[in-house]
Design an enzyme around this catalytic site. Structure first.
Site, mmCIF file in Angstrom:
data_model
loop_
_atom_site.group_PDB
_atom_site.id
_atom_site.type_symbol
_atom_site.label_atom_id
_atom_site.label_comp_id
_atom_site.label_asym_id
_atom_site.label_seq_id
_atom_site.Cartn_x
_atom_site.Cartn_y
_atom_site.Cartn_z
ATOM 1 C CG ASN A 1 -0.363 -5.516 -5.412
ATOM 2 O OD1 ASN A 1 -0.821 -5.779 -4.327
ATOM 3 N ND2 ASN A 1 -0.971 -4.699 -6.273
ATOM 4 N NE ARG B 1 -2.022 -6.480 -9.960
ATOM 5 C CZ ARG B 1 -2.038 -7.382 -8.971
ATOM 6 N NH1 ARG B 1 -1.637 -8.616 -9.196
ATOM 7 N NH2 ARG B 1 -2.455 -7.032 -7.768
ATOM 8 C CE LYS C 1 -6.969 1.225 -0.696
ATOM 9 N NZ LYS C 1 -6.394 0.923 -2.038
ATOM 10 C CD GLU D 1 -3.591 -2.290 -2.960
ATOM 11 O OE1 GLU D 1 -2.998 -3.368 -3.170
ATOM 12 O OE2 GLU D 1 -4.622 -2.207 -2.283
ATOM 13 C CE LYS E 1 -4.022 -2.202 0.635
ATOM 14 N NZ LYS E 1 -3.580 -3.597 0.694
#
Length: 315
Positions: free
Chosen positions: A283, A210, A160, A281, A125
């Protein structure tokens, strides 16, 4: 080459969609040897190299009995050509300790992907804050008052937890502020837990995309995870529908600005999440979506990954 995966238990793999399985399959197709262990199998005894209880496996091509163990024993990580860290989040204390053992293995000569120090330095994050110019307005805080001010400014927000995964613990609060106090209490636990707050992006109706950054390059297709049934979350684990689509020019420009920066830090594979043209984000622990993109578009993402791995090992 002999490649070791540090991953979740093999018995837990859903091979029809599992990205680690797709990596293993492509490696075996090219004649490489595949082995696996879990983080709990890592061991470091003073004066000795880092080892793991390892299972060398052969993929059978069958849907159920999908692998056979051909050899099992304790082996030094430095004796593998590459170690690929694919343990799924959460990034908890045990994951943190595993990165330290993997970093020691690096000092002994192991080649680890993604690089353990880079895994620690890029919490999924928080990592986007370095690239704030590409992100929506974002606040990271323990302060309930700061969250209320952020809501007053932006009116429609997403909250979140920093350690969530798969859409877990994500809340939306609209202009009426309904349940904001309760949500703050739930997430920040009286000021003891840090929360991320972002301006709500209405483009989520078109999907939480993504993007895959592999070896500093951007895959030409993305997986748009589209919320279903009134959900605000597009995560596949939260019921989102995955639709592969070509990478847009706007998204490409953002991804190509970020990709080489992260690759230079030892992040061979990154999952960049974007809503509209905003990064939400970054990842790095165990990015997924290889099979969904490949199955829907025909573009061979596992081959792109193994190409990048082989190039990195040859460098």
């Amino acid at each position: 080459m002999n490649i070791l995966f540090v991953a979740d238990p093999l018995a837990s793999f859903k091979i029809y969609k599992d990205t680690t399985f797709a990596m293993m399959r492509e490696l075996q197709r090219r004649g490489h040897t595949v082995a696996a262990c879990e983080p709990q199998h890592l061991q470091w005894q003073g004066g000795q190299p880092v080892t793991a209880l390892v299972r060398q496996i052969h993929l059978t091509g069958l849907p159920d009995d999908w692998y056979h163990v051909t050899h099992q024993g304790r082996e030094a990580l430095k004796d593998f050509d590459a170690v690929i860290m694919r343990k799924d989040p959460p990034f908890d204390s045990e994951y943190f300790y595993a990165t330290h053992l993997l970093e020691q293995a690096e000092r002994e000569g192991a080649r680890v992907f993604n690089k353990p120090a880079a895994l620690r330095d890029h919490p999924e994050k928080l990592a986007l804050m370095e690239f704030a110019r590409y992100a929506p307005p974002t606040l990271v805080t323990r302060s309930a008052e700061a969250i209320r001010h952020f809501h007053a400014e932006h009116r429609d927000i997403i909250l979140k937890p920093l350690d969530g995964m798969g859409g877990m613990g994500i809340f939306r609060v609209g202009p009426d502020g309904m349940n904001l106090g309760s949500i703050i209490e739930t997430l920040n636990q009286g000021g003891h837990t840090t929360v991320m707050v972002q301006r709500y992006l209405p483009e989520i109706v078109d999907g939480d995309k993504r993007l895959l950054l592999i070896g500093g390059k951007v895959a030409p297709f993305v997986l748009a995870r589209i919320p279903q049934g009134g959900e605000v979350r597009g995560n596949l684990a939260a019921g989102g529908k995955g639709v592969a689509q070509p990478l847009s020019d706007e998204n490409r420009a953002v991804a190509e600005a970020i990709a080489p920066v992260l690759a230079a830090r030892g992040l061979l594979l990154v999952g960049l999440d974007m809503i509209g043209n905003c990064v939400t984000e970054i990842n790095v622990t165990s990015p997924t979506c290889f099979q969904e993109i490949t199955d829907q578009t025909g573009f061979d993402v596992p081959a792109m990954f193994v190409d990048a791995l082989e190039a990195a090992l040859a460098a």
